[in-house]
Design a protein around this motif. Structure first.
Motif, PDB file in Angstrom:
ATOM      1  N   TYR A  29      72.570  51.633  17.486  1.00 25.01           N
ATOM      2  CA  TYR A  29      72.413  52.820  18.339  1.00 25.01           C
ATOM      3  C   TYR A  29      71.710  53.929  17.567  1.00 25.01           C
ATOM      4  CZ  TYR A  29      74.130  56.672  21.374  1.00 25.01           C
ATOM      5  OH  TYR A  29      74.244  57.749  22.204  1.00 25.01           O
ATOM      6  N   GLY A  30      72.201  54.193  16.348  1.00 23.66           N
ATOM      7  CA  GLY A  30      71.604  55.255  15.549  1.00 23.66           C
ATOM      8  C   GLY A  30      70.154  54.993  15.208  1.00 23.66           C
ATOM      9  N   LEU A  31      69.829  53.756  14.869  1.00 22.59           N
ATOM     10  CA  LEU A  31      68.458  53.431  14.479  1.00 22.59           C
ATOM     11  C   LEU A  31      67.494  53.544  15.652  1.00 22.59           C
ATOM     12  CD1 LEU A  31      69.046  50.384  12.101  1.00 22.59           C
ATOM     13  CD2 LEU A  31      68.532  52.751  11.476  1.00 22.59           C
ATOM     14  N   THR A  75      67.807  55.340  18.354  1.00 23.73           N
ATOM     15  CA  THR A  75      67.613  56.708  18.830  1.00 23.73           C
ATOM     16  C   THR A  75      66.548  57.428  18.008  1.00 23.73           C
ATOM     17  OG1 THR A  75      69.460  57.444  17.452  1.00 23.73           O
ATOM     18  CG2 THR A  75      69.925  56.995  19.769  1.00 23.73           C
ATOM     19  N   VAL A  76      66.410  57.066  16.727  1.00 21.05           N
ATOM     20  CA  VAL A  76      65.327  57.622  15.922  1.00 21.05           C
ATOM     21  C   VAL A  76      63.983  57.188  16.499  1.00 21.05           C
ATOM     22  CG1 VAL A  76      64.320  57.710  13.598  1.00 21.05           C
ATOM     23  CG2 VAL A  76      66.790  57.689  13.885  1.00 21.05           C
ATOM     24  N   ARG A 126      69.203  58.042  24.922  1.00 25.04           N
ATOM     25  CA  ARG A 126      70.622  57.898  24.632  1.00 25.04           C
ATOM     26  C   ARG A 126      71.474  57.660  25.880  1.00 25.04           C
ATOM     27  NH1 ARG A 126      72.334  62.423  23.298  1.00 25.04           N
ATOM     28  NH2 ARG A 126      74.372  61.768  22.538  1.00 25.04           N
ATOM     29  N   GLY A 134      77.203  56.304  16.648  1.00 25.79           N
ATOM     30  CA  GLY A 134      75.761  56.076  16.704  1.00 25.79           C
ATOM     31  C   GLY A 134      74.973  57.359  16.831  1.00 25.79           C
ATOM     32  N   THR A 135      75.495  58.316  17.591  1.00 23.81           N
ATOM     33  CA  THR A 135      74.820  59.607  17.729  1.00 23.81           C
ATOM     34  C   THR A 135      74.734  60.326  16.395  1.00 23.81           C
ATOM     35  OG1 THR A 135      75.508  59.844  20.030  1.00 23.81           O
ATOM     36  CG2 THR A 135      74.957  61.859  18.841  1.00 23.81           C
ATOM     37  N   GLY A 148      72.261  58.414  14.051  1.00 26.49           N
ATOM     38  CA  GLY A 148      70.875  58.653  14.416  1.00 26.49           C
ATOM     39  C   GLY A 148      70.431  60.071  14.111  1.00 26.49           C
ATOM     40  N   ALA A 198      67.479  61.034  11.380  1.00 24.84           N
ATOM     41  CA  ALA A 198      66.311  61.820  11.775  1.00 24.84           C
ATOM     42  C   ALA A 198      66.249  63.132  10.998  1.00 24.84           C
ATOM     43  CB  ALA A 198      66.353  62.090  13.280  1.00 24.84           C
ATOM     44  N   TRP A 228      65.915  64.138  20.040  1.00 20.73           N
ATOM     45  CA  TRP A 228      65.041  64.025  18.874  1.00 20.73           C
ATOM     46  C   TRP A 228      64.416  65.371  18.517  1.00 20.73           C
ATOM     47  CZ3 TRP A 228      60.005  65.467  19.515  1.00 20.73           C
ATOM     48  CH2 TRP A 228      59.525  65.517  20.829  1.00 20.73           C
ATOM     49  N   ASN A 239      66.851  67.412  16.571  1.00 25.70           N
ATOM     50  CA  ASN A 239      67.012  66.883  15.211  1.00 25.70           C
ATOM     51  C   ASN A 239      65.923  67.390  14.277  1.00 25.70           C
ATOM     52  OD1 ASN A 239      69.222  65.400  16.076  1.00 25.70           O
ATOM     53  ND2 ASN A 239      68.019  63.549  16.449  1.00 25.70           N
TER      54      ASN A 239
END
Length: 258
Positions: free
Chosen positions: A95-97, A99-100, A105, A128-129, A132, A136, A184, A187
């Motif tokens: 999830y984290g990867l 979202t980058v 989301r 995951g949030t 990500g 970022a 994004w 971030n």
């Protein structure tokens, strides 16, 4: 006789000096190579080179999402051979990867609820949030901050930078609670500012709770779309989005009038 001896000694001395000069090695090109390496490293590590690398990485990540569609893999229960807590952890990391790489989301939050239920899905989506956002933020801080900070000119940009730098936690908490700001964009805006890691991550985790909870519950109860829980979750998604659209429209109208 003495002159001959002296001359012969002088000749021998000159010969030995010539031999010594001939045997002395020529200077190596090490200083030249070292200087060239230093210049190359300066060019490669310059702010604009690092910013170019960040743009290339993000473009590659976005292209990979378009080609391989990893969000569909997550929604289908990837990886299928893993279950239990390990599947939750892998989902959170993936999830984290993604979202980058600009995967939306809301789709991932719905998938988390559908795959793991409300509680585990919420934990996976929150983790995951944060992953990500932290990834970022790190990329933007290392590769983009030094090049982009001199470009923060104008009243709006300087005001936003001042707000993020001086009131990092409060500002990021408001941004995460407000549904109109892309994940994004927040971030990388925070990364360019002087906001600290801890306020950024803490505000991201706390500010994302309402939105994530609504989507995860909606995903977990999608099989019963007429249930009160599902309807409340949908309302919790729609009402903040509508309020955000109204606020954005009013702000834009106010700026146009000014």
């Amino acid at each position: 006789m003495l002159d001959a001896t002296t001359r012969s000694g002088g000749t021998a001395t000159a010969s030995s000096q010539a031999a010594t000069e001939l045997t002395v090695p020529a200077p190596t090109p090490a200083p030249v190579a070292a200087g060239l390496a230093v210049r190359c490293s300066r060019v490669l590590l310059s702010p604009w080179s690092r910013l170019s690398l960040l743009v290339v990485l993000l473009a590659a990540a976005g292209s990979s999402v378009l080609l391989f569609e990893p969000h569909k893999l997550l929604a289908d229960g990837w990886p299928p051979q893993v279950s239990g807590p390990a599947a939750v952890v892998l989902f959170a990391v993936a999830y984290g990867l993604v979202t980058v790489a600009f995967v939306p989301r809301p789709l991932l939050n719905l998938a988390a609820g559908a795959l793991f239920g409300s509680q585990l899905g919420f934990a996976a989506a929150i983790a995951g949030t944060v992953i990500g956002a932290g990834f970022a933020f790190t990329l933007g801080r290392i590769l983009g901050q030094e090049a982009l900070r001199p470009l923060l000119r104008g009243r709006l940009l300087t005001a936003a930078d001042h707000q993020f730098s001086r009131h990092g936690f409060r500002s990021m908490l408001g941004v995460r609670l407000f549904p109109g700001v892309p994940f994004w964009a927040a971030n990388y805006a925070a990364a360019v500012s002087r906001m600290g890691y801890v306020p950024f991550l803490l505000a991201t985790a706390l500010g994302s709770i309402p939105n994530i909870a609504a989507y995860v519950v909606a995903g977990a109860r999608a099989s019963t779309p007429t249930s009160p829980v599902f309807l409340i979750a949908v309302a919790a998604i729609a009402l903040p989005a509508l309020a955000g659209a109204v606020v954005a429209w009013r702000k834009r109208h106010h700026l146009r009038r000014r």
